[in-house]
Scaffold this active site. Structure first.
Site, PDB file in Angstrom:
ATOM      1  N   HIS A  13      12.770  -3.113   2.153  1.00 23.90           N
ATOM      2  CA  HIS A  13      12.230  -1.810   2.553  1.00 23.90           C
ATOM      3  C   HIS A  13      13.155  -0.720   2.059  1.00 23.90           C
ATOM      4  CE1 HIS A  13       9.139  -3.541   5.011  1.00 23.90           C
ATOM      5  NE2 HIS A  13      10.038  -4.394   5.478  1.00 23.90           N
ATOM      6  N   LEU A  14      12.544   0.362   1.619  1.00 28.72           N
ATOM      7  CA  LEU A  14      13.311   1.539   1.195  1.00 28.72           C
ATOM      8  C   LEU A  14      14.048   2.146   2.380  1.00 28.72           C
ATOM      9  CD1 LEU A  14      10.365   2.956  -0.828  1.00 28.72           C
ATOM     10  CD2 LEU A  14      12.614   2.610  -1.856  1.00 28.72           C
ATOM     11  N   SER A  15      13.297   2.358   3.468  1.00 28.62           N
ATOM     12  CA  SER A  15      13.858   2.993   4.661  1.00 28.62           C
ATOM     13  C   SER A  15      14.370   1.921   5.618  1.00 28.62           C
ATOM     14  CB  SER A  15      12.782   3.846   5.343  1.00 28.62           C
ATOM     15  OG  SER A  15      11.687   3.042   5.755  1.00 28.62           O
ATOM     16  N   HIS A  39       3.849  -4.504   9.148  1.00 26.13           N
ATOM     17  CA  HIS A  39       3.747  -4.371  10.604  1.00 26.13           C
ATOM     18  C   HIS A  39       2.386  -4.766  11.162  1.00 26.13           C
ATOM     19  CE1 HIS A  39       7.210  -2.047   9.462  1.00 26.13           C
ATOM     20  NE2 HIS A  39       6.449  -1.143   8.859  1.00 26.13           N
ATOM     21  N   ASN A  91       7.832  -5.762  -0.805  1.00 23.51           N
ATOM     22  CA  ASN A  91       7.794  -4.637   0.122  1.00 23.51           C
ATOM     23  C   ASN A  91       6.314  -4.491   0.455  1.00 23.51           C
ATOM     24  OD1 ASN A  91       7.752  -2.324   1.609  1.00 23.51           O
ATOM     25  ND2 ASN A  91       8.977  -1.097   0.185  1.00 23.51           N
ATOM     26  N   TYR A 132      11.078   8.925   1.456  1.00 21.77           N
ATOM     27  CA  TYR A 132      11.214   7.814   0.509  1.00 21.77           C
ATOM     28  C   TYR A 132      11.968   8.168  -0.775  1.00 21.77           C
ATOM     29  CZ  TYR A 132       7.921   5.740   3.721  1.00 21.77           C
ATOM     30  OH  TYR A 132       7.312   5.261   4.859  1.00 21.77           O
ATOM     31  N   ARG A 143      13.300   3.955  12.626  1.00 21.17           N
ATOM     32  CA  ARG A 143      12.079   4.765  12.577  1.00 21.17           C
ATOM     33  C   ARG A 143      11.195   4.521  13.811  1.00 21.17           C
ATOM     34  NH1 ARG A 143       9.448   4.585   6.856  1.00 21.17           N
ATOM     35  NH2 ARG A 143       8.438   6.410   7.775  1.00 21.17           N
ATOM     36  N   ARG A 174       4.961  12.041  -3.403  1.00 22.94           N
ATOM     37  CA  ARG A 174       4.690  12.605  -2.074  1.00 22.94           C
ATOM     38  C   ARG A 174       5.838  12.212  -1.130  1.00 22.94           C
ATOM     39  NH1 ARG A 174       0.493  15.476  -2.665  1.00 22.94           N
ATOM     40  NH2 ARG A 174      -1.059  14.666  -4.076  1.00 22.94           N
ATOM     41  N   GLU A 186      12.196  -9.985   1.896  1.00 21.43           N
ATOM     42  CA  GLU A 186      11.490  -8.767   2.319  1.00 21.43           C
ATOM     43  C   GLU A 186      12.401  -7.562   2.101  1.00 21.43           C
ATOM     44  OE1 GLU A 186      10.634  -8.901   6.507  1.00 21.43           O
ATOM     45  OE2 GLU A 186       9.813  -6.876   6.528  1.00 21.43           O
ATOM     46  N   ASP A 196       0.611 -15.323   6.859  1.00 20.31           N
ATOM     47  CA  ASP A 196       0.099 -16.686   6.714  1.00 20.31           C
ATOM     48  C   ASP A 196       0.122 -17.141   5.251  1.00 20.31           C
ATOM     49  OD1 ASP A 196      -0.286 -16.889   9.421  1.00 20.31           O
ATOM     50  OD2 ASP A 196      -2.470 -16.734   9.361  1.00 20.31           O
ATOM     51  N   PRO A 246       0.796  -1.231   0.000  1.00 21.50           N
ATOM     52  CA  PRO A 246       0.000   0.000   0.000  1.00 21.50           C
ATOM     53  C   PRO A 246       0.829   1.282   0.000  1.00 21.50           C
ATOM     54  CG  PRO A 246      -0.110  -1.068   2.139  1.00 21.50           C
ATOM     55  CD  PRO A 246       0.543  -2.049   1.195  1.00 21.50           C
ATOM     56  N   ASN A 247       0.313   2.229  -0.762  1.00 23.25           N
ATOM     57  CA  ASN A 247       0.844   3.599  -0.888  1.00 23.25           C
ATOM     58  C   ASN A 247       2.138   3.701  -1.682  1.00 23.25           C
ATOM     59  OD1 ASN A 247      -1.241   4.921   0.662  1.00 23.25           O
ATOM     60  ND2 ASN A 247      -0.355   3.950   2.465  1.00 23.25           N
ATOM     61  N   ALA A 291       3.074  -0.789   4.879  1.00 15.08           N
ATOM     62  CA  ALA A 291       2.604  -0.805   6.271  1.00 15.08           C
ATOM     63  C   ALA A 291       2.028  -2.169   6.678  1.00 15.08           C
ATOM     64  CB  ALA A 291       1.571   0.286   6.484  1.00 15.08           C
ATOM     65  N   ARG A 339       7.264   0.400  13.641  1.00 16.56           N
ATOM     66  CA  ARG A 339       7.804  -0.173  12.391  1.00 16.56           C
ATOM     67  C   ARG A 339       8.918  -1.187  12.668  1.00 16.56           C
ATOM     68  NH1 ARG A 339       5.569   3.372   8.421  1.00 16.56           N
ATOM     69  NH2 ARG A 339       5.377   5.459   9.271  1.00 16.56           N
TER      70      ARG A 339
HETATM   71  O1  CA2 Z   1      10.550   1.681   3.986  1.00 15.32           O
HETATM   72  C1  CA2 Z   1       9.711   1.015   3.379  1.00 15.32           C
HETATM   73  O2  CA2 Z   1       9.890   0.522   2.265  1.00 15.32           O
HETATM   74  C2  CA2 Z   1       8.328   0.828   4.025  1.00 15.32           C
HETATM   75  O3  CA2 Z   1       7.880  -0.485   3.693  1.00 15.32           O
HETATM   76  C3  CA2 Z   1       7.419   1.875   3.399  1.00 15.32           C
HETATM   77  C4  CA2 Z   1       6.030   1.873   4.007  1.00 15.32           C
HETATM   78  C5  CA2 Z   1       6.095   1.955   5.517  1.00 15.32           C
HETATM   79  O4  CA2 Z   1       4.797   1.858   6.073  1.00 15.32           O
HETATM   80  C6  CA2 Z   1       6.978   0.876   6.109  1.00 15.32           C
HETATM   81  O5  CA2 Z   1       7.040   1.060   7.500  1.00 15.32           O
HETATM   82  C7  CA2 Z   1       8.368   0.953   5.529  1.00 15.32           C
HETATM   83  C8  CA2 Z   1       5.215   3.039   3.512  1.00 15.32           C
HETATM   84  C9  CA2 Z   1       5.127   3.188   2.030  1.00 15.32           C
HETATM   85  C10 CA2 Z   1       4.413   4.459   1.742  1.00 15.32           C
HETATM   86  O6  CA2 Z   1       4.990   5.052   0.626  1.00 15.32           O
HETATM   87  C11 CA2 Z   1       4.695   6.358   0.400  1.00 15.32           C
HETATM   88  C12 CA2 Z   1       5.300   6.908  -0.694  1.00 15.32           C
HETATM   89  C13 CA2 Z   1       5.076   8.218  -0.981  1.00 15.32           C
HETATM   90  C14 CA2 Z   1       4.228   8.970  -0.196  1.00 15.32           C
HETATM   91  C15 CA2 Z   1       3.628   8.392   0.894  1.00 15.32           C
HETATM   92  C16 CA2 Z   1       3.854   7.076   1.193  1.00 15.32           C
END
Ligand code: CA2
Length: 145
Positions: free
Chosen positions: A95-97, A75, A69, A18, A102, A13, A93, A82, A5-6, A72, A106
């Site tokens: 993750h960008l960050s 978490h 990835n 990110y 954080r 954004r 798995e 499952d 998601p997102n 959210a 997370r």
């Molecule tokens: O660091 C990552 O890759 C995350 O999976 C990114 C998730 C976050 O909930 C995880 O804790 C770590 C969030 C992705 C949301 O991406 C956005 C991109 C642009 C604007 C807003 C959100």
């Protein structure tokens, strides 16, 4: 490759967290890397937990491994966890960050315990490193079978 998601908003954004790279660019770089490694990769993005669960089920018999990835859902989602455990495919798995630098919420990943490994904190490079890790794992497995 499953994007949660997102992640469709990447580059549009919150560039402070990110970065400015878009999801299309990540997929393009992954395709280039996959080609170099002589593997095929098929990217899916969804904002819906059930769609991700379905995609994990559908990977069985169709794909050899999963790079994910889960955003959210990493978490929160026992359903995604499952599904991964049920298909028994190797999962990496990514993750960008760096999720451990954080917020506390997370720091826990439901996916980590059913993944072969996790790469977190390298921006777009996390995906490339994740692909290498997955392909290396699959090739090593094959060689020892
Ligand atoms: O660091 C990552 O890759 C995350 O999976 C990114 C998730 C976050 O909930 C995880 O804790 C770590 C969030 C992705 C949301 O991406 C956005 C991109 C642009 C604007 C807003 C959100």
């Amino acid at each position: 490759m499953l994007h949660g998601p997102n992640l469709n908003l990447l580059g549009q954004r919150e560039p402070g967290i990110y970065g400015s790279v878009t999801l299309a660019e990540i997929n393009r770089q992954l395709q280039l890397e996959a080609k170099k490694m002589a593997v095929e990769i098929s990217p899916v993005q969804s904002n819906h937990e059930g769609v991700l669960v379905d995609a994990i089920h559908e990977a069985l018999g169709k794909h050899q491994g999963i790079l994910i990835n889960a955003g959210a859902y990493t978490h929160t989602s026992i359903a995604v966890r499952d599904a991964i455990a049920a298909v028994n495919l190797p999962v990496v798995e990514v993750h960008l960050s760096n999720i451990y630098q954080r917020e506390e919420f997370r720091h826990h990943s439901y996916i980590a315990s059913v993944a072969i490994g996790q790469i977190s904190g390298f921006g777009m490079q996390s995906y490339i490193l994740g692909l290498h890790a997955l392909v290396h794992y699959l090739r090593t497995q094959e060689a020892t079978r």
